[in-house]
Design a protein around this motif. Sequence first.
Motif, PDB file in Angstrom:
ATOM      1  N   LEU A 129      -3.601   3.359   3.052  1.00 54.80           N
ATOM      2  CA  LEU A 129      -2.125   3.786   2.580  1.00 54.80           C
ATOM      3  C   LEU A 129      -2.097   5.274   3.083  1.00 54.80           C
ATOM      4  CD1 LEU A 129      -1.706   2.263  -0.984  1.00 54.80           C
ATOM      5  CD2 LEU A 129      -1.135   1.454   1.290  1.00 54.80           C
ATOM      6  N   ARG A 130      -3.071   5.994   3.032  1.00 56.82           N
ATOM      7  CA  ARG A 130      -2.931   7.413   3.333  1.00 56.82           C
ATOM      8  C   ARG A 130      -4.224   7.807   3.926  1.00 56.82           C
ATOM      9  NH1 ARG A 130       1.325   6.626   1.115  1.00 56.82           N
ATOM     10  NH2 ARG A 130       2.218   8.000  -0.718  1.00 56.82           N
ATOM     11  N   SER A 131      -4.030   8.888   5.049  1.00 54.18           N
ATOM     12  CA  SER A 131      -5.018   9.499   5.663  1.00 54.18           C
ATOM     13  C   SER A 131      -4.395  10.700   5.846  1.00 54.18           C
ATOM     14  CB  SER A 131      -5.519   8.643   7.082  1.00 54.18           C
ATOM     15  OG  SER A 131      -6.305   9.319   7.848  1.00 54.18           O
ATOM     16  N   VAL A 132      -5.240  11.841   5.445  1.00 54.66           N
ATOM     17  CA  VAL A 132      -4.718  13.074   5.449  1.00 54.66           C
ATOM     18  C   VAL A 132      -5.774  14.018   5.732  1.00 54.66           C
ATOM     19  CG1 VAL A 132      -3.608  14.815   3.863  1.00 54.66           C
ATOM     20  CG2 VAL A 132      -3.358  12.670   3.028  1.00 54.66           C
ATOM     21  N   ASN A 133      -5.363  14.932   6.742  1.00 55.41           N
ATOM     22  CA  ASN A 133      -6.278  15.777   7.274  1.00 55.41           C
ATOM     23  C   ASN A 133      -5.984  17.065   6.444  1.00 55.41           C
ATOM     24  OD1 ASN A 133      -7.837  17.674   8.526  1.00 55.41           O
ATOM     25  ND2 ASN A 133      -6.891  17.391  10.627  1.00 55.41           N
ATOM     26  N   LYS A 179      -8.947   9.973   2.169  1.00 54.35           N
ATOM     27  CA  LYS A 179      -8.482   8.409   2.758  1.00 54.35           C
ATOM     28  C   LYS A 179      -8.042   7.708   1.361  1.00 54.35           C
ATOM     29  CE  LYS A 179      -9.660   8.559   7.269  1.00 54.35           C
ATOM     30  NZ  LYS A 179      -8.762   8.217   8.266  1.00 54.35           N
ATOM     31  N   MET A 180      -6.866   7.029   1.150  1.00 57.40           N
ATOM     32  CA  MET A 180      -6.358   6.331   0.156  1.00 57.40           C
ATOM     33  C   MET A 180      -6.401   4.740   0.613  1.00 57.40           C
ATOM     34  SD  MET A 180      -2.862   6.628  -2.019  1.00 57.40           S
ATOM     35  CE  MET A 180      -2.473   5.369  -3.350  1.00 57.40           C
ATOM     36  N   ILE A 200       0.071  11.857  -4.637  1.00 59.24           N
ATOM     37  CA  ILE A 200       0.195  10.553  -4.079  1.00 59.24           C
ATOM     38  C   ILE A 200       1.556  10.017  -3.864  1.00 59.24           C
ATOM     39  CG2 ILE A 200      -0.563   7.981  -4.672  1.00 59.24           C
ATOM     40  CD1 ILE A 200      -2.956   9.380  -6.352  1.00 59.24           C
ATOM     41  N   GLU A 201       2.452  10.512  -4.866  1.00 56.29           N
ATOM     42  CA  GLU A 201       3.730  10.188  -4.833  1.00 56.29           C
ATOM     43  C   GLU A 201       4.652  10.411  -3.844  1.00 56.29           C
ATOM     44  OE1 GLU A 201       7.465   9.798  -8.074  1.00 56.29           O
ATOM     45  OE2 GLU A 201       5.745  11.154  -8.377  1.00 56.29           O
ATOM     46  N   SER A 229      -6.370   1.666  -6.446  1.00 58.16           N
ATOM     47  CA  SER A 229      -6.636   2.348  -5.111  1.00 58.16           C
ATOM     48  C   SER A 229      -7.775   2.949  -5.295  1.00 58.16           C
ATOM     49  CB  SER A 229      -5.415   3.413  -5.080  1.00 58.16           C
ATOM     50  OG  SER A 229      -3.980   2.573  -5.009  1.00 58.16           O
ATOM     51  N   THR A 230      -8.422   3.135  -4.146  1.00 57.99           N
ATOM     52  CA  THR A 230      -9.569   4.111  -4.134  1.00 57.99           C
ATOM     53  C   THR A 230      -9.375   5.169  -3.385  1.00 57.99           C
ATOM     54  OG1 THR A 230     -10.438   2.715  -2.143  1.00 57.99           O
ATOM     55  CG2 THR A 230     -10.933   1.907  -4.281  1.00 57.99           C
TER      56      THR A 230
END
Length: 913
Positions: A662-666, A652-653, A698-699, A641-642
Amino acid sequence: MAFLETDTLGQERFSLLLLDPGEIYFEDFSVFYYPNGLSQQQAISRKQRGHLKLCSKSIVFVPQEIQYPILKFPLKYVEDIDEWEGGLLSKVDRLIKISTDQTIEMKEKNIVAPFVFRKEKSQHTFSLNYAAIDDCLPQMSQLHRASTLPPGDQQAMLNAIMLSRQSRVKFNTSWLEDIYEKIILETRGDRITPLVTNPGRIMLTSSRLYFQPFCNIDKWPILKLRLKDIKRLICRRFLLRQLGLEIFCGDSAPVSHLFIAFKTEEARNHLYESLMSLPGKTNLNLENTRQEDMTFKWSTGAISNYDYLLYLNSFADRSFNDLTQYPVMPWVIQDYTSDTLDLDNEDSYRDLSKPIGALNSDRLDRIKERLPDIPEPKFLYGSHYSTPGYVLFYLARIAPEYVLCLQNGKFDHPDRMFNNFFDTWNNVLNGASDFKELIPEFYSGDGLFLTHRGPISFGFRNDGRQVGDVELPPWASSPSELISLLRQALESDIVSRNIHHWIDLIFGYQQRGQEAWEADNVFYYLTYEGAIDLDSIQDEAERRSLETQIMEFGQTPKQLFKSPHPQRFKSQSIPSLLTPAPRSHCLETVPALDIGDGPLDIEDVKEAPKNFDLNKMNCHLQYTLHKDAVSEVCMSPDGLSTFSVSQDSFLKMYSLEEQRQLRSVNMSQMALSSCEVMEDNKTIVVGCWDNKVYFYSIEYGRVLDTLNGHDDAVSCVRWKSGRLFTASWDSTVKVWEMDFTGTPNGLPMPNYLGQLDHDEGVTCLDIDDTGGIIVTGTKDGHLTMWDLNSFYPVSSISAHAGTVNACLLSSDKQHIYSCGADSLLKVLDVETMTELLTKDLEHQICCMSQVKEAQILTGDAGGNLCLWDMDRGQVAQTLHAHKGAITCMDLRCEGTLLTGGSDRTVMLWKQHL
């Protein structure tokens, strides 16, 4: 020996070395000489054809046939010069007689030998073959009158005569190589070769530099240098004044170098600036030899100790063309009695931390005992370590004419010559006034200067032996072997670890002032630049006297360093925190990923290439998920992953397996500055401009904890050796301990350990692999190195004019690399914080990473990736990667690179095997 290659030697019997040092040769006349002491008829039958040389302090007759000696008539001993009206008048026209109390005979049978001084009254008669009496006699009489004046008035009159003669000589434009050349500048200057001053006219055109000597002694009537053959221009001191310009040329030029001295510094600078400001510099292709570049190349081992010392000599105004400032080299060996030279034994070497005069403590104590009786300004050593006499002491066997010129036509007493290595070293160690160092010839070449060849006789020593070859130490069977062993010693690890001490004494901070006194390194005041302003002295006699003293006493090199010079090879004990580290930051346990154009096959894993090659890097994946510039990128330890953070406040993941987000977190309402994957491979640490540090799982896909650690924006977060480092614009770096071993299913609480306080906001940091040392950069351009065991600064320097964008500690812990908003890339020595290299770049570097020990990778504001060869301080390869600035990178192994930019794009690069 560079000065033996000058074109004024070997052309005819007469050379300027037969004159007094600094004496000027004007012109000559074709004559017949009628020998003294013969009847008129015998004199006519034995007449000698030759040339009468008119010089500023003498008249010299050079016979055409070499069996006859050259006759020199010093004008100060001449009683009368007049037209001859004796018995020969009826048979010979245009006769001149010279009545003198002393005649000097030189080079009989063209053999270099001590001059023969005939101190008796004599009369010498010459007939002019072509010139009229009125063309010759008034000039001789004028120079003779000058010789009868007091020294000051004599020099003033000679200067007036020379100025008058030289002003009437115009540059012969028929010698211009090209009729289309544009004349830019014409001036007067003296060509300087060892012990010789040859005045002439200088012409600079649009394509060439010309030197036209006023006399006809040179090999060329006019010396022509194409501008494209000029490789280096160096402004130099001459007699402790900034009057000289040395020009170094390429192989295709008629001479390898030209040293010119001017009457004023303004005249010198005018020619220099005219050369440097040629339109477009299309014809002038100068080599770049910045001091920082050379120091850096030396410290990294790219150039030898010998080459670096030669460079420092040149940079400090030492020149092979000027015997008063000849390059100086150190004695490095002190064992001249053993049958075998042990280069691994430190006892074989001289203590390079002390000047020659302080090597013998008993002698030094005796010198200091007389200090109270010495008037101000006080000094320790009345003689120098480098003078014209010392240079020729070593080179007498191959430069006998220079010795005779310097020593008024005499060789030194046979027992005082350079006869034996051990005796010379012993005298340097114990003699009351012998403090001389060596010259470059001891470390390069074949050593022929140690061999006596030819018919020259230097005389017999007190034990009856004739002066011959220099007696070598028992461990050298030949001159070439001796030079080879001395060179090996100079390049040895022992000398490399200590030569910086000698540099401090000769070129550095211990050269003058209180540091010089503390190092027992103080010489007579006239040897130092700036000790006296010769231009302000109106009395010509006093000025000439001081110039003579400067020449005889020697000249201390120009001071190059005001702080301790960096050491080439670092001692493991200085300082203790600088322990060696692995050669690469590459996580070799992490496989390289080959994504290709299609979906990633996780089984398609290849070993990373051993050599990083930008030319083989391809972009295997890129994505634009952010709405603003990417602040930082990082790859997960498992390589699957990056992660990226941006000024748009999002984390961003991205999955490299599935090639999707896979992830977008504000995280916040403010920009995110940095991110780091923790060692559990489950937690991302994110720094934010809202003063907080966020711990994202992440989990579980949520923020597990928030650390309110700072009073201003968090600029950088780093995880190393079980500790978290957070840097902030609040001028601190805080250190936190987090133990994951006791919390396998949770996040350990950060335990505050301490902080590093700065004067300005911290913008970047780098930590060594052991976690024992940290380097920080701030908004005001300061770099500071800290000991993480004590939390105290080790050293600090103002490195940049503006923000430090990134800093990096080299893997061998010898250098700090830094880049800033001033578009400079700098390399500093860790121990001394000396700037070894400064590169002014087109685009400022925004981020950088170490590839391996001698390579770093940088990303700049122009969107370029640059691979630097740090042994040479040069860009080896360049790749244009982003449309805007490359703001961040993560180089996890030699074959895989992650970059982010101001173009909002994240790119994954893979090197083809």
